[in-house]
Write an enzyme that holds these catalytic residues in place. Structure first.
Site, PDB file in Angstrom:
ATOM      1  N   CYS A  40      46.421 -14.180  45.215  1.00  9.94           N
ATOM      2  CA  CYS A  40      44.662 -13.806  45.165  1.00  9.94           C
ATOM      3  C   CYS A  40      44.341 -12.628  45.855  1.00  9.94           C
ATOM      4  CB  CYS A  40      44.111 -15.085  45.493  1.00  9.94           C
ATOM      5  SG  CYS A  40      42.462 -14.761  45.902  1.00  9.94           S
ATOM      6  N   HIS A  41      43.288 -12.178  45.480  1.00  9.96           N
ATOM      7  CA  HIS A  41      42.920 -10.625  46.093  1.00  9.96           C
ATOM      8  C   HIS A  41      42.806 -10.854  47.447  1.00  9.96           C
ATOM      9  CE1 HIS A  41      41.956  -9.500  42.101  1.00  9.96           C
ATOM     10  NE2 HIS A  41      42.194  -8.066  42.353  1.00  9.96           N
ATOM     11  N   THR A  42      42.499 -12.069  48.143  1.00  8.28           N
ATOM     12  CA  THR A  42      42.330 -12.166  49.418  1.00  8.28           C
ATOM     13  C   THR A  42      43.510 -11.786  50.325  1.00  8.28           C
ATOM     14  OG1 THR A  42      40.643 -13.613  48.998  1.00  8.28           O
ATOM     15  CG2 THR A  42      41.127 -13.520  51.291  1.00  8.28           C
ATOM     16  N   HIS A  62      47.232 -18.717  49.828  1.00  8.30           N
ATOM     17  CA  HIS A  62      46.258 -19.684  50.085  1.00  8.30           C
ATOM     18  C   HIS A  62      45.878 -20.315  48.789  1.00  8.30           C
ATOM     19  CE1 HIS A  62      43.888 -16.221  48.597  1.00  8.30           C
ATOM     20  NE2 HIS A  62      43.021 -16.972  48.320  1.00  8.30           N
ATOM     21  N   GLU A  63      46.731 -20.042  47.651  1.00  5.02           N
ATOM     22  CA  GLU A  63      46.500 -20.704  46.444  1.00  5.02           C
ATOM     23  C   GLU A  63      47.642 -21.613  46.198  1.00  5.02           C
ATOM     24  OE1 GLU A  63      43.915 -18.237  43.540  1.00  5.02           O
ATOM     25  OE2 GLU A  63      45.483 -18.705  42.567  1.00  5.02           O
ATOM     26  N   CYS A  92      35.846 -32.318  56.042  1.00  4.66           N
ATOM     27  CA  CYS A  92      36.101 -33.380  57.050  1.00  4.66           C
ATOM     28  C   CYS A  92      35.517 -34.516  56.534  1.00  4.66           C
ATOM     29  CB  CYS A  92      35.856 -32.958  58.417  1.00  4.66           C
ATOM     30  SG  CYS A  92      34.117 -32.828  58.784  1.00  4.66           S
ATOM     31  N   CYS A  95      31.067 -33.762  59.513  1.00  8.39           N
ATOM     32  CA  CYS A  95      30.424 -32.687  60.331  1.00  8.39           C
ATOM     33  C   CYS A  95      28.955 -32.810  59.503  1.00  8.39           C
ATOM     34  CB  CYS A  95      30.975 -31.420  60.431  1.00  8.39           C
ATOM     35  SG  CYS A  95      31.084 -30.696  58.695  1.00  8.39           S
ATOM     36  N   CYS A  98      29.192 -31.204  56.009  1.00  8.43           N
ATOM     37  CA  CYS A  98      29.961 -32.319  55.195  1.00  8.43           C
ATOM     38  C   CYS A  98      28.960 -33.407  54.624  1.00  8.43           C
ATOM     39  CB  CYS A  98      31.193 -32.939  55.620  1.00  8.43           C
ATOM     40  SG  CYS A  98      32.489 -31.729  55.594  1.00  8.43           S
ATOM     41  N   CYS A 106      32.347 -26.734  55.542  1.00  7.61           N
ATOM     42  CA  CYS A 106      32.779 -27.597  56.656  1.00  7.61           C
ATOM     43  C   CYS A 106      32.978 -26.892  57.892  1.00  7.61           C
ATOM     44  CB  CYS A 106      33.929 -28.393  56.169  1.00  7.61           C
ATOM     45  SG  CYS A 106      34.727 -29.421  57.368  1.00  7.61           S
ATOM     46  N   ARG A 110      36.633 -24.670  61.287  1.00  2.29           N
ATOM     47  CA  ARG A 110      36.329 -23.187  61.193  1.00  2.29           C
ATOM     48  C   ARG A 110      36.910 -22.158  62.293  1.00  2.29           C
ATOM     49  NH1 ARG A 110      33.364 -21.993  57.092  1.00  2.29           N
ATOM     50  NH2 ARG A 110      32.211 -19.979  57.239  1.00  2.29           N
ATOM     51  N   CYS A 169      41.623 -21.758  44.750  1.00  4.77           N
ATOM     52  CA  CYS A 169      40.922 -20.770  44.886  1.00  4.77           C
ATOM     53  C   CYS A 169      40.070 -20.230  43.885  1.00  4.77           C
ATOM     54  CB  CYS A 169      41.655 -19.670  45.760  1.00  4.77           C
ATOM     55  SG  CYS A 169      40.443 -18.320  46.279  1.00  4.77           S
ATOM     56  N   ARG A 362      46.551 -13.688  36.795  1.00  5.50           N
ATOM     57  CA  ARG A 362      47.233 -14.544  37.890  1.00  5.50           C
ATOM     58  C   ARG A 362      48.593 -14.499  37.699  1.00  5.50           C
ATOM     59  NH1 ARG A 362      43.729 -14.118  41.104  1.00  5.50           N
ATOM     60  NH2 ARG A 362      42.831 -15.809  42.498  1.00  5.50           N
TER      61      ARG A 362
HETATM   62  N1  LIG Z   1      33.379 -16.416  46.925  1.00  4.82           N
HETATM   63  C1  LIG Z   1      34.600 -16.909  47.150  1.00  4.82           C
HETATM   64  O1  LIG Z   1      34.853 -17.921  47.602  1.00  4.82           O
HETATM   65  C2  LIG Z   1      35.752 -16.059  46.476  1.00  4.82           C
HETATM   66  C3  LIG Z   1      36.826 -16.716  46.313  1.00  4.82           C
HETATM   67  C4  LIG Z   1      37.829 -15.839  45.463  1.00  4.82           C
HETATM   68  C5  LIG Z   1      37.666 -14.375  45.334  1.00  4.82           C
HETATM   69  N2  LIG Z   1      36.127 -14.207  45.413  1.00  4.82           N
HETATM   70  C6  LIG Z   1      35.983 -12.855  45.085  1.00  4.82           C
HETATM   71  O2  LIG Z   1      35.316 -12.706  43.924  1.00  4.82           O
HETATM   72  C7  LIG Z   1      35.581 -11.371  43.379  1.00  4.82           C
HETATM   73  C8  LIG Z   1      36.133 -11.463  41.988  1.00  4.82           C
HETATM   74  O3  LIG Z   1      37.630 -11.855  42.204  1.00  4.82           O
HETATM   75  P1  LIG Z   1      38.485 -11.683  41.092  1.00  4.82           P
HETATM   76  O4  LIG Z   1      39.928 -12.328  41.490  1.00  4.82           O
HETATM   77  O5  LIG Z   1      37.978 -12.461  39.800  1.00  4.82           O
HETATM   78  O6  LIG Z   1      38.739 -10.091  40.919  1.00  4.82           O
HETATM   79  P2  LIG Z   1      39.491  -9.369  39.593  1.00  4.82           P
HETATM   80  O7  LIG Z   1      39.531  -7.732  40.334  1.00  4.82           O
HETATM   81  O8  LIG Z   1      40.414  -9.796  39.053  1.00  4.82           O
HETATM   82  O9  LIG Z   1      38.013  -9.252  38.699  1.00  4.82           O
HETATM   83  C9  LIG Z   1      36.870  -8.308  38.867  1.00  4.82           C
HETATM   84  C10 LIG Z   1      36.325  -7.623  37.550  1.00  4.82           C
HETATM   85  O10 LIG Z   1      35.379  -6.872  37.662  1.00  4.82           O
HETATM   86  C11 LIG Z   1      35.525  -6.176  36.710  1.00  4.82           C
HETATM   87  N3  LIG Z   1      34.455  -4.943  36.723  1.00  4.82           N
HETATM   88  C12 LIG Z   1      34.669  -3.898  37.754  1.00  4.82           C
HETATM   89  N4  LIG Z   1      33.560  -3.116  37.577  1.00  4.82           N
HETATM   90  C13 LIG Z   1      32.684  -3.766  36.737  1.00  4.82           C
HETATM   91  C14 LIG Z   1      31.249  -3.369  36.215  1.00  4.82           C
HETATM   92  N5  LIG Z   1      30.521  -2.267  36.922  1.00  4.82           N
HETATM   93  N6  LIG Z   1      30.855  -4.084  35.554  1.00  4.82           N
HETATM   94  C15 LIG Z   1      31.187  -5.463  35.144  1.00  4.82           C
HETATM   95  N7  LIG Z   1      32.455  -5.705  35.287  1.00  4.82           N
HETATM   96  C16 LIG Z   1      33.197  -4.886  36.389  1.00  4.82           C
HETATM   97  C17 LIG Z   1      36.765  -5.604  36.706  1.00  4.82           C
HETATM   98  O11 LIG Z   1      37.259  -4.945  35.561  1.00  4.82           O
HETATM   99  C18 LIG Z   1      37.673  -6.991  36.827  1.00  4.82           C
HETATM  100  O12 LIG Z   1      38.101  -7.455  35.667  1.00  4.82           O
HETATM  101  C19 LIG Z   1      36.316 -10.528  44.350  1.00  4.82           C
HETATM  102  O13 LIG Z   1      35.222  -9.718  45.169  1.00  4.82           O
HETATM  103  C20 LIG Z   1      36.726 -11.585  45.272  1.00  4.82           C
HETATM  104  O14 LIG Z   1      36.958 -11.227  46.482  1.00  4.82           O
HETATM  105  C21 LIG Z   1      35.301 -14.638  46.215  1.00  4.82           C
HETATM  106 ZN   LIG Z   2      41.622 -16.679  46.914  1.00  6.15          ZN
HETATM  107 ZN   LIG Z   3      33.129 -30.941  57.865  1.00  6.24          ZN
END
Ligand SMILES: NC(=O)c1ccc[n+]([C@@H]2O[C@H](COP(=O)([O-])OP(=O)(O)OC[C@H]3O[C@@H](n4cnc5c(N)ncnc54)[C@H](O)[C@@H]3O)[C@@H](O)[C@H]2O)c1
Ligand SMILES: [Zn+2]
Ligand SMILES: [Zn+2]
Length: 368
Positions: A40-42, A62-63, A92, A95, A98, A106, A110, A169, A362
């Site tokens: 994943c990106h993270t 983490h996935e 949990c 809390c 939760c 949760c 943390r 994730c 992925r």
């Molecule tokens: N909130 C959470 O719990 C959580 C969990 C996982 C990931 N994320 C975040 O979610 C986001 C997306 O994750 P991902 O894995 O799908 O990323 P990804 O990079 O695979 O997808 C992002 C997409 O956005 C597109 N994009 C870029 N510029 C754009 C624009 N101007 N208009 C429209 N689309 C555009 C890209 O082409 C790409 O396909 C990331 O910021 C990631 O960190 C958040």
């Molecule tokens: Zn992730």
């Molecule tokens: Zn909790």
């Protein structure tokens, strides 16, 4: 025990697959043998050094999905042989958060988790006697991991674990943003910005909620094609005129629900502006860069638009991850379409390269 794991030694350098020691699960903890783990990106964000709260050395990942091998004292939620999905966002059940239906954040573990420790403030990972910190409470780029029982979702033993891992994730984050955070109503018009794992999950979530119109916006034609496969009724290459085009498509009003899944603050602003006057709800799932802020003209809010964020799709993980996996098994969610590459643990850095090249949605590491 000894096991192989991908260690982040130094920010910006490739991960090193090496042997580490993993101690036995303590009270409330579980030893899991991993079967599969998504990249994943993270993970990359931390590996690169961009994450201000990152630390090294640590074992990323983490996935994950795997099988419970042994349990520590007092563990009652899972038992050896159970199939589990790892949760960086635990549940949990006790809390104040939760107990509230309003949030999935949760509070139980943390603080220690953020610092890289298990709930008792120590680590189970070590190398030559030197403790190595955990990552996101999961550290699943490894053959085995020890995690708190409250951070494991028990899923059906019939669900293939190399598919189930995506629910740990990205996929759940997207699905849940539509299903549990925004609670999209049947017949709605939705716009999803971004067609990566999270955005495609949101498209699928809108479809499962019975949305009538689902517009997906991305820069990549290939990804927009995948969005169609997940239920997008319209697709659009993003640009400066995206909001105008969405307003045009919606009689000048905007969409009932918009979702941001790019992590770009400029796109977040578009997602707010594309939400309908009166009741449009903009849900932000993307993670912005350090120090970046989101500019919103207050008038947009006074005239009825709302903005909210969504972490892990608002899912209460132990309860709702198994439910989503069940929907996958019933054929409601097409997980196969997201898996572009199968890798071995030794190829973990290749997973990062593929992600940086936007090659596929992925990569999944398989441990057996
Ligand atoms: N909130 C959470 O719990 C959580 C969990 C996982 C990931 N994320 C975040 O979610 C986001 C997306 O994750 P991902 O894995 O799908 O990323 P990804 O990079 O695979 O997808 C992002 C997409 O956005 C597109 N994009 C870029 N510029 C754009 C624009 N101007 N208009 C429209 N689309 C555009 C890209 O082409 C790409 O396909 C990331 O910021 C990631 O960190 C958040
Ligand atoms: Zn992730
Ligand atoms: Zn909790």
């Amino acid at each position: 025990m000894r096991m192989r794991a991908a260690v982040l030694e130094e920010f910006g350098a490739p991960l090193e697959v090496q042997e580490l020691e993993l101690a036995e699960p303590q009270a409330g903890e579980v030893l899991v043998r991993l079967e599969a783990c998504g990249v994943c990106h993270t993970d990359l964000y931390t590996a690169s050094g961009a994450d201000p709260s990152g630390y090294a050395p640590t074992v990323l990942g983490h996935e994950g999905a795997g099988v419970v091998e042994r349990v520590g004292e007092g563990v009652g939620l899972v038992q050896p042989g159970d199939h589990v999905v790892t949760l960086f966002s635990p549940q949990c059940g006790e809390c104040i958060h939760c107990r509230s239906p309003k949030t999935n954040l949760c509070l139980a573990i943390r603080e220690q988790q953020n610092k890289g420790y298990l709930p008792d403030g120590t680590t189970r990972l070590s190398r030559d006697g030197e403790p190595i910190r955990h990552f996101m409470g999961t550290s699943t780029f490894a053959e085995y991991t020890v995690m708190p029982e409250i951070a494991l979702a028990k899923v059906s033993p019939d669900a293939p674990l190399d598919r189930a891992c995506l629910f740990a994730c990205g996929l759940s984050t997207g699905l849940g943003a539509a299903m549990f955070t925004a609670k999209v109503e049947p017949g709605s018009t939705c716009v999803v910005f971004g067609a990566g794992m999270v955005g495609l999950g949101a498209v699928a979530g809108c479809r499962l909620q019975g949305a009538e119109r689902i517009v997906c916006v991305d820069l990549s034609e290939d990804r927009l094609e995948l969005a169609r496969g997940q239920g997008a009724t319209d697709v659009m290459v993003g640009g400066d005129d995206t909001v105008d085009r969405i307003l045009e498509m919606t009689d000048g009003f905007g969409a009932d629900y918009t979702f941001e899944a790019t992590g770009l603050v400029a796109v977040m602003a578009q997602a707010v502006e594309a939400a309908r006057m009166g009741w449009g709800l903009c849900t932000i799932a993307g993670v912005a860069g350090k120090g970046e802020t989101l500019d919103i003209v207050p008038r947009l809010l006074i005239t009825g638009r709302r903005v909210c964020g969504s972490s892990f799709g608002g899912l209460k993980g132990r309860e709702q991850v198994p439910q989503l996996v069940e929907r996958y098994q019933r054929g409601d969610i097409d997980v196969d379409a997201f898996i572009s590459h199968n890798l071995k643990l030794d190829d973990v850095n290749r997973g990062f390269e593929l992600m940086e090249a936007q090659d596929g949605i992925r990569s999944v590491i398989r441990f057996s």
